[in-house]
Design an enzyme around this catalytic site. Structure first.
Site, short mmCIF file in Angstrom:
data_model
loop_
_atom_site.label_atom_id
_atom_site.label_comp_id
_atom_site.label_asym_id
_atom_site.label_seq_id
_atom_site.Cartn_x
_atom_site.Cartn_y
_atom_site.Cartn_z
N GLY A 136 0.84 -1.19 0.00
CA GLY A 136 0.00 0.00 0.00
C GLY A 136 0.87 1.23 0.00
CB CYS A 137 0.09 4.81 -0.33
SG CYS A 137 -1.31 5.11 0.77
CD GLU A 195 9.87 1.01 4.50
OE1 GLU A 195 9.55 1.05 3.29
OE2 GLU A 195 9.36 1.74 5.36
CG PHE A 226 1.73 8.13 6.23
CD1 PHE A 226 2.59 8.18 7.31
CD2 PHE A 226 2.02 8.90 5.11
CE1 PHE A 226 3.72 8.98 7.30
CE2 PHE A 226 3.14 9.71 5.07
CZ PHE A 226 3.99 9.75 6.17
CG HIS A 278 -6.75 15.92 -3.60
ND1 HIS A 278 -7.88 15.31 -3.10
CD2 HIS A 278 -7.11 17.17 -3.98
CE1 HIS A 278 -8.89 16.17 -3.16
NE2 HIS A 278 -8.45 17.30 -3.69
CB CYS A 330 -6.77 11.75 0.68
SG CYS A 330 -6.18 13.18 -0.27
N GLY A 370 -0.22 1.63 7.16
CA GLY A 370 -0.12 0.65 8.24
C GLY A 370 0.60 -0.64 7.86
#
EC number: 2.7.1.21
Length: 198
Positions: A15-16, A88, A18, A185, A144, A20
């Site tokens: 996922g992106c 990571e 932040f 965004h 977001c 989790g």
């Protein structure tokens, strides 16, 4: 579904920023310890944000980890482990893929966490390969920072402004450098849209 056995199973948490991912990795590693599984965690040596010898989520959850530069060294470190956590993963070279395959052949449960997309919104490093090889994929979302909707993209900021497409791909950082953004965004000045041909 969460597997507690160690029969050559690859889980990828993605996922992106932040969303989790590290928090979920730490949760699964802690559960493996509770299940009395020999467990180790690995992190790339370049990730020095919160702790040199632990994987640490942005919210503060942590698990002791071994910093690694050469993915091949993981094989020796994981010799006696039943569960191997790797945080990571997008920062490791392609040499991590055959290492993970060997861990799986040796009946290890491997849990990998990493960004699926870079700040440009493009597949990040070896993550597409790991996602394709995974027995289980968990895709997490953030919120977001602009509108509060579901975020799937990582926005890099330089002096409060969106980073340009041609900026370096890797820049280790946290809240001071990155935000979670929705598709609407997410901004990447200099990026041209590519249409896929059938």
């Amino acid at each position: 579904m969460e597997i507690i056995t160690q029969d050559g199973w690859l889980e990828v948490i993605t996922g992106c920023m932040f969303s989790g991912k590290t928090e979920e990795l730490v949760r699964r590693l802690r559960r493996a310890v509770i299940a009395k599984k020999e467990t180790i965690a690995i992190k790339p040596a370049l990730d020095t944000r919160y702790d040199l010898v632990a994987v640490v989520s942005h919210s503060g959850f942590s698990f002791n980890a071994i910093p690694v530069e050469d993915p091949k060294s993981i094989l020796g470190m994981a010799k006696d482990a039943e569960v191997v956590g790797i945080d990571e993963a997008q920062f490791f070279t392609g040499e991590l893929v055959p290492v993970i395959r060997e861990l799986l052949q040796n009946k290890k449960r491997v849990i990998v966490a990493g960004l699926d997309l870079d700040f440009r919104g493009e597949p990040f490093g070896i993550m597409p390969t790991l996602l394709a090889l995974a027995d289980e994929v968990t895709k997490l979302h953030a919120i977001c920072s602009v509108c509060g909707n579901i975020a799937t993209k990582t926005q890099r900021l330089i002096n409060g402004r969106p980073a340009r497409y041609d900026d370096p791909t890797i820049l280790v950082g946290g809240l001071e450098t990155y935000e979670a953004r929705c598709n609407l965004h997410h901004e990447v000045p200099g990026k041209t849209l590519t249409l896929f041909k059938e």
